[in-house]
Design an enzyme around this catalytic site. Structure first.
Site, PDB file in Angstrom:
ATOM      1  N   HIS A  71       0.805  -1.219   0.000  1.00  3.38           N
ATOM      2  CA  HIS A  71       0.000   0.000   0.000  1.00  3.38           C
ATOM      3  C   HIS A  71       0.845   1.278   0.000  1.00  3.38           C
ATOM      4  O   HIS A  71       0.565   2.204   0.762  1.00  3.38           O
ATOM      5  CB  HIS A  71      -0.929   0.011   1.224  1.00  3.38           C
ATOM      6  CG  HIS A  71      -1.858  -1.154   1.289  1.00  3.38           C
ATOM      7  ND1 HIS A  71      -2.439  -1.598   2.464  1.00  3.38           N
ATOM      8  CD2 HIS A  71      -2.333  -1.961   0.315  1.00  3.38           C
ATOM      9  CE1 HIS A  71      -3.212  -2.645   2.199  1.00  3.38           C
ATOM     10  NE2 HIS A  71      -3.156  -2.883   0.904  1.00  3.38           N
TER      11      HIS A  71
HETATM   12  C1  LIG Z   1       0.290  -7.487  -4.824  1.00  4.42           C
HETATM   13  C2  LIG Z   1      -0.680  -6.433  -4.379  1.00  4.42           C
HETATM   14  C3  LIG Z   1      -1.747  -6.780  -3.553  1.00  4.42           C
HETATM   15  C4  LIG Z   1      -2.660  -5.811  -3.137  1.00  4.42           C
HETATM   16  N1  LIG Z   1      -3.778  -6.193  -2.461  1.00  4.42           N
HETATM   17  C5  LIG Z   1      -4.764  -5.289  -2.247  1.00  4.42           C
HETATM   18  C6  LIG Z   1      -6.021  -5.697  -1.754  1.00  4.42           C
HETATM   19  O1  LIG Z   1      -6.274  -6.872  -1.517  1.00  4.42           O
HETATM   20  N2  LIG Z   1      -6.972  -4.736  -1.559  1.00  4.42           N
HETATM   21  C7  LIG Z   1      -6.740  -3.418  -1.815  1.00  4.42           C
HETATM   22  O2  LIG Z   1      -7.631  -2.591  -1.574  1.00  4.42           O
HETATM   23  N3  LIG Z   1      -5.542  -3.007  -2.275  1.00  4.42           N
HETATM   24  C8  LIG Z   1      -4.573  -3.911  -2.544  1.00  4.42           C
HETATM   25  N4  LIG Z   1      -3.400  -3.521  -3.105  1.00  4.42           N
HETATM   26  C9  LIG Z   1      -3.170  -2.080  -3.314  1.00  4.42           C
HETATM   27  C10 LIG Z   1      -3.955  -1.489  -4.473  1.00  4.42           C
HETATM   28  O3  LIG Z   1      -4.115  -2.409  -5.514  1.00  4.42           O
HETATM   29  C11 LIG Z   1      -3.216  -0.233  -4.953  1.00  4.42           C
HETATM   30  O4  LIG Z   1      -3.110   0.690  -3.881  1.00  4.42           O
HETATM   31  C12 LIG Z   1      -3.913   0.471  -6.095  1.00  4.42           C
HETATM   32  O5  LIG Z   1      -4.166  -0.428  -7.148  1.00  4.42           O
HETATM   33  C13 LIG Z   1      -3.030   1.620  -6.574  1.00  4.42           C
HETATM   34  O6  LIG Z   1      -3.672   2.285  -7.626  1.00  4.42           O
HETATM   35  P1  LIG Z   1      -2.918   3.407  -8.433  1.00  4.42           P
HETATM   36  O7  LIG Z   1      -3.873   3.888  -9.472  1.00  4.42           O
HETATM   37  O8  LIG Z   1      -2.336   4.373  -7.490  1.00  4.42           O
HETATM   38  O9  LIG Z   1      -1.674   2.675  -9.129  1.00  4.42           O
HETATM   39  P2  LIG Z   1      -1.634   1.388 -10.056  1.00  4.42           P
HETATM   40  O10 LIG Z   1      -2.907   0.631 -10.027  1.00  4.42           O
HETATM   41  O11 LIG Z   1      -0.396   0.645  -9.691  1.00  4.42           O
HETATM   42  O12 LIG Z   1      -1.522   1.990 -11.523  1.00  4.42           O
HETATM   43  C14 LIG Z   1      -0.402   2.640 -12.049  1.00  4.42           C
HETATM   44  C15 LIG Z   1      -0.361   2.309 -13.541  1.00  4.42           C
HETATM   45  O13 LIG Z   1       0.531   3.205 -14.191  1.00  4.42           O
HETATM   46  C16 LIG Z   1       1.313   2.489 -15.117  1.00  4.42           C
HETATM   47  N5  LIG Z   1       2.521   3.285 -15.330  1.00  4.42           N
HETATM   48  C17 LIG Z   1       3.500   3.543 -14.442  1.00  4.42           C
HETATM   49  N6  LIG Z   1       4.415   4.369 -14.993  1.00  4.42           N
HETATM   50  C18 LIG Z   1       3.984   4.638 -16.245  1.00  4.42           C
HETATM   51  C19 LIG Z   1       4.505   5.437 -17.306  1.00  4.42           C
HETATM   52  N7  LIG Z   1       5.638   6.139 -17.171  1.00  4.42           N
HETATM   53  N8  LIG Z   1       3.822   5.462 -18.479  1.00  4.42           N
HETATM   54  C20 LIG Z   1       2.661   4.767 -18.625  1.00  4.42           C
HETATM   55  N9  LIG Z   1       2.134   3.995 -17.657  1.00  4.42           N
HETATM   56  C21 LIG Z   1       2.794   3.939 -16.478  1.00  4.42           C
HETATM   57  C22 LIG Z   1       1.535   1.159 -14.436  1.00  4.42           C
HETATM   58  O14 LIG Z   1       1.934   0.156 -15.337  1.00  4.42           O
HETATM   59  C23 LIG Z   1       0.164   0.904 -13.828  1.00  4.42           C
HETATM   60  O15 LIG Z   1      -0.698   0.260 -14.728  1.00  4.42           O
HETATM   61  C24 LIG Z   1      -2.459  -4.458  -3.527  1.00  4.42           C
HETATM   62  C25 LIG Z   1      -1.392  -4.110  -4.356  1.00  4.42           C
HETATM   63  C26 LIG Z   1      -0.511  -5.080  -4.795  1.00  4.42           C
HETATM   64  C27 LIG Z   1       0.620  -4.683  -5.711  1.00  4.42           C
END
Ligand SMILES: Cc1cc2nc3c(=O)[nH]c(=O)nc-3n(C[C@H](O)[C@H](O)[C@H](O)COP(=O)(O)OP(=O)(O)OC[C@H]3O[C@@H](n4cnc5c(N)ncnc54)[C@H](O)[C@@H]3O)c2cc1C
Length: 535
Positions: A470
């Site tokens: 997280h």
């Molecule tokens: C293994 C794991 C288990 C988890 N389990 C849970 C759970 O059970 N329940 C829960 O609520 N949360 C869970 N989480 C946390 C939750 O999934 C994340 O907090 C949330 O998905 C983050 O969302 P975000 O939009 O911030 O980033 P992300 O969903 O990580 O999205 C970022 C995106 O940007 C893309 N990206 C990055 N840099 C670039 C770039 N320069 N150009 C183009 N694209 C790029 C990446 O490839 C990715 O697709 C878990 C996370 C992980 C990794």
């Protein structure tokens, strides 16, 4: 549609990016480009809840970062999985649906972030939800994101619930309702036994829209500026450098590690450090990349008296066959559940007014998350502190987006965090010793009986602690001038640029982060459209 100029350019198709792409393109009036560095989410195991184990170290669908050697973790580099591809981390996460505590959002509002109190954000949580329990005061049933009950009860999980009640922890059948404190089964982001990622929920229904373009394999390398106004994004796709121009805004949604990395590479960040790397500075904003916070988990593992655990089912071919058949015929059983069935929120520190630890319970045990299950009946109590005080940061290691940033995790670096870790582990042991669990738990495999003193338990935490995935806070929202984004998530000091993802959290919510991030993106989409209407 002009293929190089759009109203909005979004970087990252993760939990936040998919919500934004859907909501900003919904009216049909705005052209939207969504750039994602990873591929389409075609891998079968993304879509099966138990496939979590298959994506944990996947070289394509997971960025597979590591932290810098962390003194608080005996100098270990801690593995930091992050989803790569449509859906981002929502395509590889543990599917657990938790919103956090009402007080988390009231605290954010208390920092001066108007519009972020619990009362303000609840409508967005309701809007995103398709809860199979139906609509009510706290829930919605008309949103895109499916949240389902676990239909199979497990006798070990039932015993954990009974044991916790012996310790005075109330039963809670809805951690996302009136109060979080308690013990019970989780709801999961699943739809009829399949994972419901942000891409499934939000992006797939929107992809047929003519005004939404989605580019995969497109790594944004920098935000382009016209003076101090963001004018587009430069990205690399199949070996070619391309540019996409934004008439209205660039929205960075690349996650808690890569959003600050991209801002810094674009000249928005700590000026001195950027200059030292030879990067032109657009705006000196030292807070970019600072304030990294994360939940650390300490996994206690127990040997179980009878072969009733998922370890046992996975060990034999007939166990695997029956799991597979159950999923194929009924969309139920361990394949539909993922790793953790239930949770517990309670207080272990005398000064805490709301739960300060969360437990994840899995009827499975393995030496590391995603590793091969043990060859004996086993289960895991994962303990994590909900509001850590320790702060890390994300720094540039090079001037290329292709290189991983330096992640300075700084886990367990305060006395308060260390105390909470030890108290949480002690609480797990008390739970394991309850009458309800006595018939089930025969031996504590890890940390094991040799670990007795507070010092021993802290050593265990440092030696075996892992992230529970997280990371947040690296582009902090705040009313103060030092914050990276304001309460409308606009990057301070420049125009036409927002950050919308886990990195804008001022501090961590007390629970899992996927639903909170999607709530943030729902709210951001309204703010972006409102501000656009004023142009
Ligand atoms: C293994 C794991 C288990 C988890 N389990 C849970 C759970 O059970 N329940 C829960 O609520 N949360 C869970 N989480 C946390 C939750 O999934 C994340 O907090 C949330 O998905 C983050 O969302 P975000 O939009 O911030 O980033 P992300 O969903 O990580 O999205 C970022 C995106 O940007 C893309 N990206 C990055 N840099 C670039 C770039 N320069 N150009 C183009 N694209 C790029 C990446 O490839 C990715 O697709 C878990 C996370 C992980 C990794």
């Amino acid at each position: 549609m002009d293929t190089s100029t759009f109203d909005y350019v979004i970087v990252g198709a993760g939990s936040a990016g998919c919500v934004l792409a859907n909501r900003l393109s919904a009216s049909g009036r705005h052209s939207v480009l969504l750039l994602e560095a990873g591929p389409e989410d075609k891998y079968f195991w993304i879509h099966i809840p138990i496939g979590y184990g298959k994506t944990m170290f996947h070289p394509v669908y997971n960025w597979g970062f590591y932290s810098e050697p962390d003194p608080g973790m005996h100098g270990r580099r801690v593995y930091q999985p992050r989803g790569r591809g449509l859906g981002g981390s929502s395509s590889i996460n543990g599917l657990i649906y938790i919103r956090g505590q009402h007080e988390d959002y009231d605290r954010w509002a208390g920092y001066g972030n108007r519009g972020w109190s619990w009362r303000d954000v609840l409508p967005y949580f309701i809007r995103l939800e398709h809860n199979t329990r139906g609509a009510g005061e706290f829930h919605g049933d008309a949103g895109p994101l499916w949240c389902s009950d676990i239909e199979d009860r497990h006798e070990l999980m039932d015993a954990i619930i009974d044991g916790a009640q012996e310790l005075g922890v109330p039963r809670n059948d809805d951690f996302n309702g009136a109060r979080q404190e308690g013990v019970g089964y989780y709801q999961l982001f699943t739809r009829h036994g399949w994972r419901c990622s942000a891409a499934d929920a939000y992006l797939k229904p929107a992809r047929k829209r003519a005004n939404l373009a989605v580019e995969t394999g497109a790594l944004a390398s920098r935000v382009l500026f016209d003076g101090r106004r963001a004018s587009g994004v430069e990205f690399a796709q199949r070996g070619v450098t391309r540019k996409a121009h934004a008439r209205r805004e660039v929205i960075v949604a690349a996650g808690a590690f890569q959003s600050p990395q991209l801002l810094q590479l674009s000249g928005v960040g700590p000026g001195q450090r950027l200059r030292a790397l030879g990067l032109p500075v657009v705006h000196d904003l030292p807070a970019v990349g600072e304030n990294l916070q994360d939940h650390v988990q300490f996994r206690l593992m127990y040997k179980v008296s009878r072969p009733i655990t998922t370890n046992d089912q996975l060990r034999t071919w007939h166990g695997r066959l029956s799991m597979g058949l159950k999923w194929m015929l009924q969309r139920r059983g361990p394949l539909a559940i993922g790793i953790n069935q239930g949770g517990l929120f309670t207080r272990v520190l005398p000064e805490s007014r709301t739960p300060d630890i969360q437990f994840h319970f899995g009827t499975l045990s393995a030496d590391a998350a995603g590793a091969k299950p043990h060859p004996w009946p086993g289960c895991t109590f994962s303990v994590c502190q909900l509001r850590p005080q320790s702060r890390g940061r994300v720094e540039l290691r090079s001037t290329r987006m292709q290189d991983a940033p330096a992640i300075v995790s700084n886990y367990l670096s305060t006395e308060g965090d260390q105390r909470c870790a030890v108290a949480g582990i002690r609480f797990a042991r008390q739970l394991a010793a309850t009458a309800a669990l006595k018939p089930y738990l025969v031996e504590e495999y890890r940390p094991g009986a040799v670990a007795r003193t507070d010092h021993d338990l802290l050593e265990f935490a440092r030696e075996h602690g892992q992230t529970i995935f997280h990371p947040a806070g690296t582009c902090r929202m705040g009313a103060d001038e030092a914050a990276v984004v304001d309460e409308r998530l606009r990057v301070r000091g420049v125009g036409g640029l927002r950050v919308v993802d886990c990195s804008v959290m001022p501090d961590l919510v007390s629970g899992n982060t996927n639903a909170p991030v999607m709530m943030i993106a729902e709210k951001a989409s309204d703010m972006i459209l409102e501000d656009g209407a004023r142009l």
